[in-house]
Design an enzyme around this catalytic site. Sequence first.
Site, mmCIF file in Angstrom:
data_model
loop_
_atom_site.group_PDB
_atom_site.id
_atom_site.type_symbol
_atom_site.label_atom_id
_atom_site.label_comp_id
_atom_site.label_asym_id
_atom_site.label_seq_id
_atom_site.Cartn_x
_atom_site.Cartn_y
_atom_site.Cartn_z
ATOM 1 N N ASP A 159 0.839 -1.199 0.000
ATOM 2 C CA ASP A 159 0.000 0.000 0.000
ATOM 3 C C ASP A 159 0.881 1.258 0.000
ATOM 4 O O ASP A 159 0.576 2.251 -0.655
ATOM 5 C CB ASP A 159 -0.914 -0.013 1.229
ATOM 6 N N HIS A 187 -4.470 -3.303 6.601
ATOM 7 C CA HIS A 187 -4.303 -3.592 5.170
ATOM 8 C C HIS A 187 -5.664 -4.028 4.643
ATOM 9 O O HIS A 187 -5.946 -5.198 4.474
ATOM 10 C CB HIS A 187 -3.261 -4.689 4.943
HETATM 11 P P1 NAI Z 1 -2.364 -18.328 -3.395
HETATM 12 O O1 NAI Z 1 -3.699 -18.859 -3.078
HETATM 13 O O2 NAI Z 1 -1.845 -18.384 -4.791
HETATM 14 O O3 NAI Z 1 -1.285 -19.088 -2.489
HETATM 15 C C1 NAI Z 1 -1.488 -19.343 -1.136
HETATM 16 C C2 NAI Z 1 -0.746 -20.625 -0.804
HETATM 17 O O4 NAI Z 1 -0.889 -20.837 0.598
HETATM 18 C C3 NAI Z 1 -1.310 -21.846 -1.502
HETATM 19 O O5 NAI Z 1 -0.267 -22.599 -2.105
HETATM 20 C C4 NAI Z 1 -1.947 -22.626 -0.352
HETATM 21 O O6 NAI Z 1 -1.912 -24.036 -0.533
HETATM 22 C C5 NAI Z 1 -1.057 -22.203 0.814
HETATM 23 N N1 NAI Z 1 -1.648 -22.456 2.132
HETATM 24 C C6 NAI Z 1 -2.934 -22.447 2.516
HETATM 25 N N2 NAI Z 1 -3.060 -22.804 3.794
HETATM 26 C C7 NAI Z 1 -1.807 -22.998 4.258
HETATM 27 C C8 NAI Z 1 -1.280 -23.408 5.503
HETATM 28 N N3 NAI Z 1 -2.075 -23.673 6.544
HETATM 29 N N4 NAI Z 1 0.056 -23.527 5.628
HETATM 30 C C9 NAI Z 1 0.872 -23.298 4.576
HETATM 31 N N5 NAI Z 1 0.424 -22.942 3.366
HETATM 32 C C10 NAI Z 1 -0.891 -22.792 3.207
HETATM 33 O O7 NAI Z 1 -2.337 -16.844 -2.838
HETATM 34 P P2 NAI Z 1 -1.320 -15.664 -3.164
HETATM 35 O O8 NAI Z 1 -1.840 -14.887 -4.303
HETATM 36 O O9 NAI Z 1 0.058 -16.189 -3.215
HETATM 37 O O10 NAI Z 1 -1.504 -14.751 -1.867
HETATM 38 C C11 NAI Z 1 -1.105 -15.206 -0.594
HETATM 39 C C12 NAI Z 1 -1.754 -14.391 0.487
HETATM 40 O O11 NAI Z 1 -1.282 -13.068 0.471
HETATM 41 C C13 NAI Z 1 -3.283 -14.300 0.372
HETATM 42 O O12 NAI Z 1 -3.821 -14.405 1.672
HETATM 43 C C14 NAI Z 1 -3.490 -12.896 -0.153
HETATM 44 O O13 NAI Z 1 -4.756 -12.400 0.194
HETATM 45 C C15 NAI Z 1 -2.388 -12.165 0.554
HETATM 46 N N6 NAI Z 1 -1.977 -10.887 -0.032
HETATM 47 C C16 NAI Z 1 -1.622 -9.879 0.825
HETATM 48 C C17 NAI Z 1 -1.169 -8.680 0.368
HETATM 49 C C18 NAI Z 1 -0.769 -7.600 1.329
HETATM 50 O O14 NAI Z 1 -0.477 -6.497 0.861
HETATM 51 N N7 NAI Z 1 -0.695 -7.795 2.633
HETATM 52 C C19 NAI Z 1 -1.080 -8.409 -1.068
HETATM 53 C C20 NAI Z 1 -1.429 -9.531 -1.900
HETATM 54 C C21 NAI Z 1 -1.867 -10.723 -1.380
#
Ligand code: NAI
Length: 324
Positions: A159, A187
Amino acid sequence: EGGAVKVVVTGAAGQIGYSILPMICSGHMLGANTHIDLGLLDIPQCEEALRGVVMELQDCSYPLITQIRHGSDPREILRDADIIIFLGGFPRKAGMERKELLQRNCNIFKEQGAALNEVGKQTTLCLVVANPANTNCLILSHFAPNIPRKNFSAMTRLDHNRSMHQIAARAGVHSSAVKNVIIWGNHSSTQYPDVNHGTVNGHPIKQTLNDDAWLHGEFITTVQRRGAAIIEARKLSSAMSAAKAAVDHVRTWVQGTPEGEHVSMAVLSDGSYGIDEGLCYSYPVTCANKEWHVVQGLHIDEFSREKMELTKRELIEERDEALS
Ligand code: NAI
């Protein structure tokens, strides 16, 4: 140089994982002379995909990587970590209530907090990226009481970087000319991007742009809604920019901020600026010796105070729901 730094990435088989691993392994996060012992965690259902990522990392033969461990047991993978980047979480599905998202992720961070409490170190630094990031971070630290609270943070750097771009584009300069913007609070869409203390090429942003209507209106909503705009365009949530921001966050935390500059980090509040102690709230911080310090004494006008209170109230609600 010393030994290799143990870096763990959770949710490593996901989108952000695929963007961040090359940056970490190339030395963008910890420098070109720091060797890294990499630990990758994901859930059993994604273990095969994770195996594929490991094969690709092996084939990259990064000079800085001394070892790659992977698996689905947090107790094994988080053990003795120096830095943990928590990307793993339960994604929001269509029609899912915010409350359900919160609950599901709360359970994940409760479990990982308990694991961290057993196998972490006094010096383990934790960055939570997975949403709802602030509240996940609060839960993680709550269930890992052995680890100092100062070691936990959640990411609002994306952000922050988005704000820098908006200001730079408006002023017709490069983003690097923009300093000291602030993201306050959660966030989420209630975050408050504040430019009252920021500069463009050393001059106050407010005076340079001379457009309070834009700064108080469209600028704020554009930053607040940038994530949604990217999902709409890409049909996937931001991953490249999120990975870059996470690398920025950790690099600043470990290497420190330049003199006179601050960045945004969500940290467990010490009560600064009237925020409830213990709430995971984004603040302007400086970093030195792997510690963050909230920038004190900034003048907060009425407009800002209102926005800071609004995002605080949302975080209190999230905390109360999560802990109930
Ligand atoms: P994604 O869905 O592609 O990947 C998430 C991964 O986490 C998947 O491989 C899934 O199997 C794994 N996962 C789920 N439960 C788990 C557990 N208990 N232990 C270990 N791994 C686990 O999602 P993406 O796009 O990579 O985003 C990841 C996270 O980051 C999401 O929660 C998203 O909302 C968040 N995010 C936060 C941002 C921020 O600025 N703070 C910006 C963009 C995304």
